[in-house]
Design an enzyme around this catalytic site. Structure first.
Site, mmCIF file in Angstrom:
data_model
loop_
_atom_site.group_PDB
_atom_site.id
_atom_site.type_symbol
_atom_site.label_atom_id
_atom_site.label_comp_id
_atom_site.label_asym_id
_atom_site.label_seq_id
_atom_site.Cartn_x
_atom_site.Cartn_y
_atom_site.Cartn_z
ATOM 1 N N CYS A 1 -12.175 8.900 3.502
ATOM 2 C CA CYS A 1 -11.461 8.025 2.818
ATOM 3 C C CYS A 1 -10.712 8.127 1.462
ATOM 4 C CB CYS A 1 -12.486 6.647 2.378
ATOM 5 S SG CYS A 1 -12.161 5.350 1.453
ATOM 6 N N CYS B 1 -8.012 6.359 3.221
ATOM 7 C CA CYS B 1 -7.729 5.187 2.624
ATOM 8 C C CYS B 1 -6.748 5.427 1.134
ATOM 9 C CB CYS B 1 -8.715 4.241 2.306
ATOM 10 S SG CYS B 1 -10.294 4.415 3.548
ATOM 11 N N LYS C 1 -3.627 7.487 1.204
ATOM 12 C CA LYS C 1 -2.689 6.829 2.208
ATOM 13 C C LYS C 1 -2.008 5.424 1.233
ATOM 14 C CE LYS C 1 -3.992 3.182 3.700
ATOM 15 N NZ LYS C 1 -4.612 2.988 4.991
ATOM 16 N N TYR D 1 -3.728 2.474 13.740
ATOM 17 C CA TYR D 1 -3.428 2.028 12.366
ATOM 18 C C TYR D 1 -2.688 3.402 11.722
ATOM 19 C CZ TYR D 1 -7.395 -0.989 11.556
ATOM 20 O OH TYR D 1 -8.390 -2.275 11.676
ATOM 21 N N GLU E 1 1.068 3.224 9.976
ATOM 22 C CA GLU E 1 1.138 3.295 8.465
ATOM 23 C C GLU E 1 1.846 4.595 8.142
ATOM 24 O OE1 GLU E 1 -3.135 3.497 7.291
ATOM 25 O OE2 GLU E 1 -3.091 1.449 7.266
ATOM 26 N N HIS F 1 1.096 -22.940 -6.356
ATOM 27 C CA HIS F 1 2.734 -22.876 -6.120
ATOM 28 C C HIS F 1 3.471 -22.013 -7.359
ATOM 29 C CE1 HIS F 1 6.511 -24.249 -4.303
ATOM 30 N NE2 HIS F 1 6.663 -24.532 -5.503
ATOM 31 N N GLU G 1 0.052 -19.826 -0.131
ATOM 32 C CA GLU G 1 -0.071 -21.471 0.029
ATOM 33 C C GLU G 1 0.327 -21.738 1.431
ATOM 34 O OE1 GLU G 1 2.480 -24.108 -2.310
ATOM 35 O OE2 GLU G 1 3.937 -22.409 -2.358
#
Ligand code: NDP
Length: 453
Positions: free
Chosen positions: A43, A48, A51, A178, A182, A437, A442
């Site tokens: 990681c 992670c 990346k 993945y 990516e 908003h 939303e």
């Protein structure tokens, strides 16, 4: 009573190993960790973290283009320098490695630099020295795997791609998981002419079908050349680059090929076979809910036990393991349902819970709310990027059983919604929530019309 050198000996200082070591040490256990590579594991070093940094870098490309519609102009066309990104990344990872070292030190864990081998149920050998432990935790993670084909030694894997000497102006990634989507997005964003080659009809197998289709269209719009239902037959070094021959006979010339074809448990040389530690068909170590292998004093967690190969899963497993073995009472079993995840392709995917297809299999009737729209930002930017938001609802209980998004910051948005899904909230709860908003998010609380049953 037998006395051991350690209560717990952890092999591997990745996310899961470090968390287990620190947490066990905090209960008063005497703990050591052996690591022969880098602190923080996949990681932090080749996963992670770098990346995500590279993904940020790639997003600037669009940001420069988008800014014109908002009145900005650049005096010169922006240029990208690979060496700057790579070397800044290297410095940041060094900083993180240092933090991991200090965390272990601060927790009173002995850190041993070397690859440990398990020599019996309560002993390891590392740097020629035999050390004993009441329990041994195997947290060695996974390692990239490349299929057999002529010239596969000319590919780079996901450990190597971060540190290429030169930026590949022409790039090909093999795979449809993945890492493939990516890296195709990242290299495309950084300016490479990018190809993705996947053996199936559509990448991201297992994800919601609508999400997969939408992502394919968005990635294609951004210029990634997608080649489906085809594989690599061979790669040949030629004077001007690498000549890749596909199984449909087409050839492509590129500067680098990334094999993103999955990762396998990194068990070679650990000595577990000799001890008869059982594995699953995938090669992953088989464990019970206390994370014990078939040799009960040998524990395992994280990528090496298969399942969702995700850092937060390894961290959660580490906490569970410590609660089981060093806590006052047995915790509830680890829940693997409703684990939210993000794929940092461009645009990002965020997802939690069931895909529409899984929900249709599990429930007799479902309601799907799906919205596909142009985000407000792109009314002025001129970009044709769209955003997909989708709720999957079990009709009988009204529970939202799946939330999916493809769009800017999808991971950030879906992380919050994952709490609602985990808590079993209903569509009526979503409807009763007042939106913020103006945000894209939303939409998740304002979707009133059923798209389909
Ligand atoms: P994945 O298992 O996700 O994907 C592997 C891909 O390679 C699949 O598309 C698979 O095809 C394909 N493949 C497998 N064997 C062959 C073959 N012989 N020839 C051609 N293609 C083949 O692995 P990755 O390497 O992408 O990533 C490893 C793991 O790391 C992921 O599963 C994920 O858990 C984790 N990860 C998580 C990230 C995140 O959280 N954002 C980011 C990166 C990695 P098929 O689908 O047909 O089997």
């Amino acid at each position: 009573m037998t006395s051991y050198d350690y209560d717990l000996f952890v092999i591997g200082a990745g996310s899961g190993g470090v968390r287990a070591a620190r947490t066990a040490a905090a209960t008063g256990a005497k703990v050591a960790v052996a690591e022969d590579r880098y602190l923080g594991g996949t990681c932090v070093n080749v996963g992670c973290v770098p990346k995500k940094l590279y993904s940020y870098a790639a997003h600037f490309h669009e940001a420069f283009e988008d800014s014109a519609g908002f009145g900005w102009s650049l005096s010169e066309p922006p240029r990208f320098d690979w060496a700057t990104l790579r070397d800044n990344k290297i410095e940041e990872i060094k900083r993180l490695n240092g933090i991991y070292g200090r965390l272990l030190d601060g927790a009173g864990v002995d850190l041993i630099n070397g690859r440990a081998k398990v020599v019996d149920a309560h002993a390891v050998e590392v740097n020629g020295k035999r050390l004993t432990a009441e329990k041994i935790l195997v947290a060695v993670g996974g390692w990239p795997w490349v299929p057999e084909f002529e010239g596969n030694e000319l590919t780079v894997n996901s450990n190597q791609v971060f540190d290429l000497d030169a930026f590949p102006q022409r790039f090909l990634v093999l795979g449809g998981g993945y890492i493939a989507v990516e890296f195709a997005s990242i290299l495309n964003g950084l300016g490479a002419d990018t190809h993705l080659v996947y053996r199936g009809p559509l990448f991201l197998r297992g994800f919601d079908e609508e999400v997969r289709n939408f992502t394919r269209d968005e990635m294609a719009k951004k210029g990634v050349n997608l080649h489906f239902e085809v594989n690599i037959e061979k790669i040949r070094q030629v004077e001007t680059g690498l000549e890749v021959t596909l199984t449909d006979g087409k050839t492509l010339e590129v500067d680098a090929v990334l094999a993103a074809t999955g990762r396998r448990p990194h068990l070679e040389g650990l000595g577990l076979e000799a001890l008869g530690v059982e594995t699953l068909d995938s090669g992953a170590l088989k464990v019970n809910e206390r994370f014990e292998t078939s040799v009960p004093s040998i524990l395992a967690l994280g990528d090496v036990i298969g399942g969702a190969e995700l850092t937060p899963v390894a961290l959660a497993e580490a906490m569970q393991l410590v609660a089981h073995h060093y806590g006052d009472e047995a915790p509830k079993p680890m829940e693997y349902e409703n684990i939210a995840t993000a794929v940092f392709c461009h645009p990002n995917i965020g997802t939690v819970g069931l895909s529409e297809e899984e929900a249709r299999e599990r429930y007799s009737s479902v309601r799907i709310y799906s919205a596909d729209f142009r985000p407000m930002k792109h009314t002025l930017s001129g970009s044709d990027e769209r955003c997909l938001m989708k709720l999957v609802v079990d009709d009988a209980s009204d529970r939202v059983v799946g939330v999916h998004m493809v769009g800017e910051e999808a991971g950030e948005i879906v992380q919050g919604l994952a709490i609602a899904v985990k808590a079993g909230l209903t569509k009526a709860d979503f409807d009763a929530t007042v939106g913020i908003h103006p945000t894209a998010a939303e939409e998740f609380v304002t979707m009133r019309s059923v798209t389909r049953h």
